[in-house]
Design an enzyme around this catalytic site. Structure first.
Site, PDB file in Angstrom:
ATOM      1  N   GLU A 113      54.935  29.506  80.493  1.00 35.10           N
ATOM      2  CA  GLU A 113      54.951  30.268  79.237  1.00 35.10           C
ATOM      3  C   GLU A 113      55.138  31.758  79.470  1.00 35.10           C
ATOM      4  O   GLU A 113      55.848  32.421  78.694  1.00 35.10           O
ATOM      5  CB  GLU A 113      53.659  30.003  78.470  1.00 35.10           C
ATOM      6  CG  GLU A 113      53.596  28.597  77.893  1.00 35.10           C
ATOM      7  CD  GLU A 113      52.287  28.273  77.196  1.00 35.10           C
ATOM      8  OE1 GLU A 113      52.215  27.246  76.513  1.00 35.10           O
ATOM      9  OE2 GLU A 113      51.317  29.059  77.344  1.00 35.10           O
ATOM     10  N   HIS A 173      53.179  26.465  69.927  1.00 33.77           N
ATOM     11  CA  HIS A 173      51.954  25.703  70.157  1.00 33.77           C
ATOM     12  C   HIS A 173      51.684  24.683  69.046  1.00 33.77           C
ATOM     13  O   HIS A 173      50.810  23.826  69.209  1.00 33.77           O
ATOM     14  CB  HIS A 173      50.754  26.654  70.304  1.00 33.77           C
ATOM     15  CG  HIS A 173      50.679  27.305  71.654  1.00 33.77           C
ATOM     16  ND1 HIS A 173      51.410  28.431  71.973  1.00 33.77           N
ATOM     17  CD2 HIS A 173      49.974  26.978  72.767  1.00 33.77           C
ATOM     18  CE1 HIS A 173      51.146  28.776  73.229  1.00 33.77           C
ATOM     19  NE2 HIS A 173      50.290  27.903  73.729  1.00 33.77           N
TER      20      HIS A 173
END
Length: 224
Positions: free
Chosen positions: A142, A175
């Site tokens: 990420e 997410h």
């Protein structure tokens, strides 16, 4: 050089997307090959392997393609600063997450418990090795995607604030947890750490610590 960096940034982003899609595909295909009693563990292992390969892949691409942005400093030149600000950044991100959570719960009507976090906790409780994904492989991927490839490459055209906001919002949306303010606030802290220390490993350290502490704290709460 800029064109080469754009290509490498795109490759890193595509690798991240591929890993995400591959984990979904593995979850769909494994029931065809594994007995039911081994299915859950098979899915967990497939995710762990894919994310570990993905994290190794983004590091490999960065090294092989010499994906060093103009504002960055070599890791060896400021190791102590990176380690120090990685820990300080973790504290900042912790407070930022706490403040954003309070705002979401009290003013936006968001449920107190994060479904994304609870799902991860439930998995780690049964399969402790999954912690390697949530606390190491995941954060590494990420940070290379949202901080280096998106924020770093967007600096020249969007400026620091614009690049930080866009990359942080993308980080929050991916997410799929509905907690846009919480994740985007954390993303802003990680972007600031990256730009301040001029090294991607600073937000990686902070992110890894953040995820680890969140998991351990929730495990203790569940145990109580």
């Amino acid at each position: 050089m800029e064109q080469s960096h754009k290509k490498t940034a795109l490759q890193i982003i595509l690798l991240y997307i591929f890993v995400q899609l591959a984990t979904v595909l593995a979850g769909q295909l494994l029931p065809e090959f594994l007995p039911e009693r081994f299915l859950t563990e098979g899915v967990i292992w497939s995710q762990l392997i894919l994310f570990t390969l993905g994290a190794s892949g983004v590091i490999y691409l960065t090294q092989k393609k010499d994906f060093s942005l103009s504002f960055e400093k070599p890791f060896k030149s400021n190791i102590s600063e990176i380690l120090l600000w990685g820990f300080i950044g973790f504290i900042f991100a912790l407070f930022a997450q706490f403040a954003a959570t309070l705002i979401e719960i009290n003013f936006l009507g968001t449920p107190p418990d994060s479904q994304n976090t609870q799902n991860i906790i439930a998995i780690i409780k049964r399969y402790p090795y999954f912690l390697l994904l949530s606390s190491i492989a995941g954060p590494i991927m990420e940070e290379f995607v949202f901080r280096k490839a998106i924020f770093g490459m967007g600096l020249n055209k969007l400026g620091g604030i614009g690049a930080a906001v866009i990359s942080s919002l993308m980080f929050a949306v991916i997410h799929f947890d509905g907690r846009i303010l919480v994740y985007s606030t954390m993303g802003l802290v990680f972007s600031w750490l990256y730009f301040k220390t001029k090294n991607i490993w600073t937000p990686i350290i902070a992110h890894c610590l953040m995820n680890t502490v969140a998991v351990v704290a929730n495990l203790f709460l569940i145990a109580d």
